[in-house]
Write an enzyme that holds these catalytic residues in place. Structure first.
Site, PDB file in Angstrom:
ATOM      1  N   GLY A  81      98.326  27.308  46.434  1.00 43.62           N
ATOM      2  CA  GLY A  81      97.262  28.281  46.275  1.00 43.62           C
ATOM      3  C   GLY A  81      97.788  29.408  45.606  1.00 43.62           C
ATOM      4  O   GLY A  81      96.783  30.592  45.213  1.00 43.62           O
ATOM      5  N   GLU A 110     102.589  22.643  48.331  1.00 44.24           N
ATOM      6  CA  GLU A 110     101.851  21.746  47.595  1.00 44.24           C
ATOM      7  C   GLU A 110     101.295  22.487  46.369  1.00 44.24           C
ATOM      8  O   GLU A 110      99.846  22.836  46.243  1.00 44.24           O
ATOM      9  CB  GLU A 110     100.679  21.456  48.361  1.00 44.24           C
ATOM     10  CG  GLU A 110     100.907  20.377  49.580  1.00 44.24           C
ATOM     11  CD  GLU A 110      99.622  20.154  50.339  1.00 44.24           C
ATOM     12  OE1 GLU A 110      98.287  20.462  50.146  1.00 44.24           O
ATOM     13  OE2 GLU A 110      99.766  19.338  51.170  1.00 44.24           O
ATOM     14  N   ARG A 158      98.483  24.612  40.320  1.00 43.52           N
ATOM     15  CA  ARG A 158      98.367  25.748  39.494  1.00 43.52           C
ATOM     16  C   ARG A 158      99.751  26.147  38.940  1.00 43.52           C
ATOM     17  O   ARG A 158      99.925  26.574  38.004  1.00 43.52           O
ATOM     18  CB  ARG A 158      97.322  26.773  39.551  1.00 43.52           C
ATOM     19  CG  ARG A 158      96.805  27.645  38.757  1.00 43.52           C
ATOM     20  CD  ARG A 158      96.006  28.771  39.603  1.00 43.52           C
ATOM     21  NE  ARG A 158      94.891  28.462  40.465  1.00 43.52           N
ATOM     22  CZ  ARG A 158      93.731  27.951  39.919  1.00 43.52           C
ATOM     23  NH1 ARG A 158      93.412  28.063  38.758  1.00 43.52           N
ATOM     24  NH2 ARG A 158      92.775  27.663  40.611  1.00 43.52           N
ATOM     25  N   ARG A 204      86.515  25.195  33.555  1.00 36.04           N
ATOM     26  CA  ARG A 204      86.756  26.370  34.378  1.00 36.04           C
ATOM     27  C   ARG A 204      85.873  27.576  34.065  1.00 36.04           C
ATOM     28  O   ARG A 204      85.505  28.096  34.965  1.00 36.04           O
ATOM     29  CB  ARG A 204      88.323  26.609  34.314  1.00 36.04           C
ATOM     30  CG  ARG A 204      89.120  25.680  34.858  1.00 36.04           C
ATOM     31  CD  ARG A 204      90.406  26.022  35.043  1.00 36.04           C
ATOM     32  NE  ARG A 204      90.606  26.756  36.336  1.00 36.04           N
ATOM     33  CZ  ARG A 204      90.805  27.886  36.386  1.00 36.04           C
ATOM     34  NH1 ARG A 204      91.072  28.724  35.346  1.00 36.04           N
ATOM     35  NH2 ARG A 204      90.802  28.688  37.416  1.00 36.04           N
ATOM     36  N   TYR A 226      83.587  28.246  37.314  1.00 43.25           N
ATOM     37  CA  TYR A 226      84.189  29.420  38.120  1.00 43.25           C
ATOM     38  C   TYR A 226      84.169  30.956  37.510  1.00 43.25           C
ATOM     39  O   TYR A 226      84.920  31.727  37.834  1.00 43.25           O
ATOM     40  CB  TYR A 226      85.619  29.258  38.517  1.00 43.25           C
ATOM     41  CG  TYR A 226      85.935  27.805  39.000  1.00 43.25           C
ATOM     42  CD1 TYR A 226      85.356  27.187  40.252  1.00 43.25           C
ATOM     43  CD2 TYR A 226      86.557  27.023  38.330  1.00 43.25           C
ATOM     44  CE1 TYR A 226      85.720  25.842  40.676  1.00 43.25           C
ATOM     45  CE2 TYR A 226      87.103  25.688  38.465  1.00 43.25           C
ATOM     46  CZ  TYR A 226      86.361  25.274  39.580  1.00 43.25           C
ATOM     47  OH  TYR A 226      86.735  23.984  40.082  1.00 43.25           O
ATOM     48  N   CYS A 272      75.028  21.509  24.523  1.00 45.51           N
ATOM     49  CA  CYS A 272      73.812  21.484  24.495  1.00 45.51           C
ATOM     50  C   CYS A 272      73.401  22.320  26.137  1.00 45.51           C
ATOM     51  O   CYS A 272      72.767  21.714  26.473  1.00 45.51           O
ATOM     52  CB  CYS A 272      72.699  20.750  24.039  1.00 45.51           C
ATOM     53  SG  CYS A 272      73.093  20.377  22.305  1.00 45.51           S
ATOM     54  N   GLU A 273      74.047  23.358  26.247  1.00 46.02           N
ATOM     55  CA  GLU A 273      73.921  23.989  27.838  1.00 46.02           C
ATOM     56  C   GLU A 273      74.452  25.442  27.546  1.00 46.02           C
ATOM     57  O   GLU A 273      75.286  25.844  26.850  1.00 46.02           O
ATOM     58  CB  GLU A 273      75.095  23.468  28.625  1.00 46.02           C
ATOM     59  CG  GLU A 273      74.841  22.000  28.993  1.00 46.02           C
ATOM     60  CD  GLU A 273      74.207  21.751  30.168  1.00 46.02           C
ATOM     61  OE1 GLU A 273      73.843  22.796  31.036  1.00 46.02           O
ATOM     62  OE2 GLU A 273      73.891  20.808  30.498  1.00 46.02           O
ATOM     63  N   TYR A 285      93.765  22.193  36.245  1.00 50.01           N
ATOM     64  CA  TYR A 285      92.442  21.803  36.182  1.00 50.01           C
ATOM     65  C   TYR A 285      91.796  22.003  34.974  1.00 50.01           C
ATOM     66  O   TYR A 285      90.608  22.477  34.760  1.00 50.01           O
ATOM     67  CB  TYR A 285      91.906  23.046  37.155  1.00 50.01           C
ATOM     68  CG  TYR A 285      92.497  23.067  38.452  1.00 50.01           C
ATOM     69  CD1 TYR A 285      92.456  21.774  39.501  1.00 50.01           C
ATOM     70  CD2 TYR A 285      93.528  23.916  38.928  1.00 50.01           C
ATOM     71  CE1 TYR A 285      93.173  21.827  40.558  1.00 50.01           C
ATOM     72  CE2 TYR A 285      94.122  23.905  40.003  1.00 50.01           C
ATOM     73  CZ  TYR A 285      93.981  22.631  40.973  1.00 50.01           C
ATOM     74  OH  TYR A 285      94.550  22.673  42.013  1.00 50.01           O
TER      75      TYR A 285
HETATM   76  N1  LLP Z   1      96.772  21.272  48.549  1.00 54.30           N
HETATM   77  C1  LLP Z   1      95.281  21.043  48.788  1.00 54.30           C
HETATM   78  C2  LLP Z   1      95.150  20.462  50.035  1.00 54.30           C
HETATM   79  C3  LLP Z   1      94.529  21.486  47.811  1.00 54.30           C
HETATM   80  O1  LLP Z   1      93.132  21.183  47.963  1.00 54.30           O
HETATM   81  C4  LLP Z   1      94.722  22.157  46.802  1.00 54.30           C
HETATM   82  C5  LLP Z   1      93.880  22.380  45.641  1.00 54.30           C
HETATM   83  C6  LLP Z   1      96.166  22.288  46.191  1.00 54.30           C
HETATM   84  C7  LLP Z   1      96.974  21.845  47.580  1.00 54.30           C
HETATM   85  C8  LLP Z   1      96.624  23.132  45.185  1.00 54.30           C
HETATM   86  O2  LLP Z   1      96.145  24.328  45.017  1.00 54.30           O
HETATM   87  P1  LLP Z   1      96.974  25.240  43.861  1.00 54.30           P
HETATM   88  O3  LLP Z   1      98.025  25.452  43.967  1.00 54.30           O
HETATM   89  O4  LLP Z   1      96.461  24.604  42.455  1.00 54.30           O
HETATM   90  O5  LLP Z   1      95.830  26.381  43.986  1.00 54.30           O
HETATM   91  N2  LLP Z   1      89.706  23.459  40.194  1.00 54.30           N
HETATM   92  C9  LLP Z   1      89.747  24.726  40.749  1.00 54.30           C
HETATM   93  C10 LLP Z   1      90.946  24.775  41.835  1.00 54.30           C
HETATM   94  C11 LLP Z   1      90.545  23.700  43.059  1.00 54.30           C
HETATM   95  C12 LLP Z   1      91.657  23.817  43.816  1.00 54.30           C
HETATM   96  C13 LLP Z   1      91.524  22.616  44.789  1.00 54.30           C
HETATM   97  N3  LLP Z   1      92.554  22.205  45.756  1.00 54.30           N
HETATM   98  C14 LLP Z   1      90.362  25.909  39.539  1.00 54.30           C
HETATM   99  O6  LLP Z   1      90.003  25.276  38.388  1.00 54.30           O
HETATM  100  O7  LLP Z   1      90.471  26.927  39.890  1.00 54.30           O
END
Ligand code: LLP
Length: 424
Positions: free
Chosen positions: A244, A279, A282, A319, A323, A349-350, A378
């Site tokens: 996160g 975990e 990003r 993205r 978002y 075409c969107e 992502y």
């Molecule tokens: N752990 C779990 C259980 C998750 O669901 C996620 C991301 C992560 C770890 C990794 O999160 P990060 O460190 O990457 O923030 N597609 C979206 C982001 C979706 C994240 C989904 N879960 C975007 O492009 O911003």
């Protein structure tokens, strides 16, 4: 920090010219930097090791959903990184890339019985359980195999956070995790079953989080729940802190550092004697990748609006359309001249196929190469063949060498996957 810099006026990925790469592979194409992946992993590893006394031998499990390319995963695996996975496909990718089963965490809100069985047989480190019904299904699947996999209960601490409403996961109305109030009974039920071994708790409250406060609140909630469970005589030896932490898409300098983030986690977990897991998705991959694209044409309207039409579309980088995400656009070899304002659009075409409105840039012309920055997480994973565009390829750079690590499919290859029905 990343390793995409100018050499003699032109943007390079480490020692490799993006102009040369575009010439050799064509555009659009994702380009990843080994040095950046390595640096980000190294910073997190170093920070976790500095707090070993509190965090134990912390697992860093890369969230495979952020970038599932086998060579990216193999790069991280060689550094000792684990994998956070959410499907059989992701577990298979992690294993194929060389991540040992005991560094693979299986998360996800809807794991099928077949996937649970696969994860047990693959010997994953831990299955993160997200609901009571899922626990019952896992117990049944594990009983059938005479197994007792280690599990964590993913709790929903009711702390929603993230860069956009669509990437928040920890709020009470989000579909993720077990409501806090239900967690102790569920944990006790798991402990009473011979077919699962509850080892701890997990949480993940959202993505692109740019302050430590919500994360700290969630970690404190995990701490409280750990003490509560222990008071009931239950064993809690691991805490999975999720991912996160945000990255500076806008070049912000005020984001929490990796060291601050880990120090905060260690401060909250002090004295608990648990083994932590992170975990990140990003955080490791976003700035390690760019999407290289070429300007097809500049459409200039009578009202002065200028559209830079690129050969990358929302099918290659979703993205912004999904978002409203910001990705900096950097011309590979900027032209001299005053800044010009463009709407950066793709060829799809969107009307959502718009990367940015009113974006100032050095002057662009047809044929110019441009790079969307921060596209390593992502990006490619969300790409599709919408509008029958071949799936965007991927290149991995390491110093002066590079390799196509996902080839652009030819049209025949695309069509081969669609056998024509026999009666046609
Ligand atoms: N752990 C779990 C259980 C998750 O669901 C996620 C991301 C992560 C770890 C990794 O999160 P990060 O460190 O990457 O923030 N597609 C979206 C982001 C979706 C994240 C989904 N879960 C975007 O492009 O911003």
């Amino acid at each position: 920090m990343h390793h995409f810099e100018r050499i003699d006026g032109a943007l390079h990925a480490e020692g490799v010219s993006l102009e040369a790469l575009a010439g050799a592979v064509g555009t659009p194409v994702y380009v990843y930097s080994t040095a950046t992946l390595t640096r980000h992993y190294g910073l997190l590893r170093e920070a976790a090791d500095a707090h070993r006394a509190v965090l134990g031998d912390a697992l860093i499990a890369f969230a495979v959903k952020a970038n599932a390319n086998l060579s990216v995963l193999a790069t991280l695996a060689r550094l000792g990184c684990g994998a956070d996975t959410v499907s059989e496909g992701e577990i298979r990718r992690a294993l194929k890339a060389g991540v040992p089963g005991d560094r693979i965490v299986f998360s996800g809100v809807g794991k099928t019985d077949a996937e649970l069985a696969f994860a047990i047989d693959a010997g994953v480190r831990q299955i993160n359980i997200e609901s009571a019904v899922e626990l019952d299904r896992l117990i049944a699947v594990a009983a059938g195999r005479g197994a007792s996999p280690e599990i964590a209960i993913r709790v929903n601490p009711d702390v929603g956070a993230g860069g956009h409403a669509k990437i928040t996961t920890g709020g009470a109305t989000d579909k993720f995790g077990v409501p806090f109030a239900d967690a102790p009974a569920l944990y006790a039920r798991a402990a009473a079953s011979p077919h699962v071994t509850p080892v701890g708790l997990a949480c993940h409250i959202g993505s692109q989080i740019t302050t430590l406060e919500p994360l700290e609140a969630a970690f404190r909630a995990l701490r409280g729940m750990t003490l509560d469970l222990r008071a009931r005589g239950l064993t809690v030896s691991r805490l999975d802190l999720g991912g996160g932490l945000g990255v500076p898409y806008h070049g912000q300098s005020d984001l929490p550092s990796i060291a601050d983030y880990v120090a905060m986690a260690a401060g909250v977990l002090e004295g608990l004697e648990v083994e932590a897991a992170f975990e990140p998705g990003r955080l490791l991959a976003a700035n390690a990748g760019v999407l290289l694209s070429r300007v097809i044409q500049i459409n200039e309207r009578g009202d002065g609006r200028r559209f830079a039409v690129l050969d990358a579309g929302m099918n290659d980088l979703m993205r912004p359309a999904l978002y409203d995400a910001f990705h900096d656009l950097v011309p590979v070899r900027p032209r001299e001249g005053e800044s010009v304002t463009y709407d950066l659009v793709g060829p799809i075409c969107e009307s959502t196929d718009v990367f940015a409105r009113d974006r100032p840039s050095s002057p662009l012309q047809a044929g110019d190469l441009v790079a969307f920055m921060g596209a390593g997480a992502y990006g490619a994973v969300l790409a599709s063949e919408y509008n029958s565009r071949p799936l965007v390829p991927e290149v991995l750079v390491d110093g002066d060498r590079w390799a196509v690590v996902r080839a652009r499919p030819g049209y025949d290859e695309m069509f081969e996957r669609e056998p024509t029905a026999a009666w046609l």
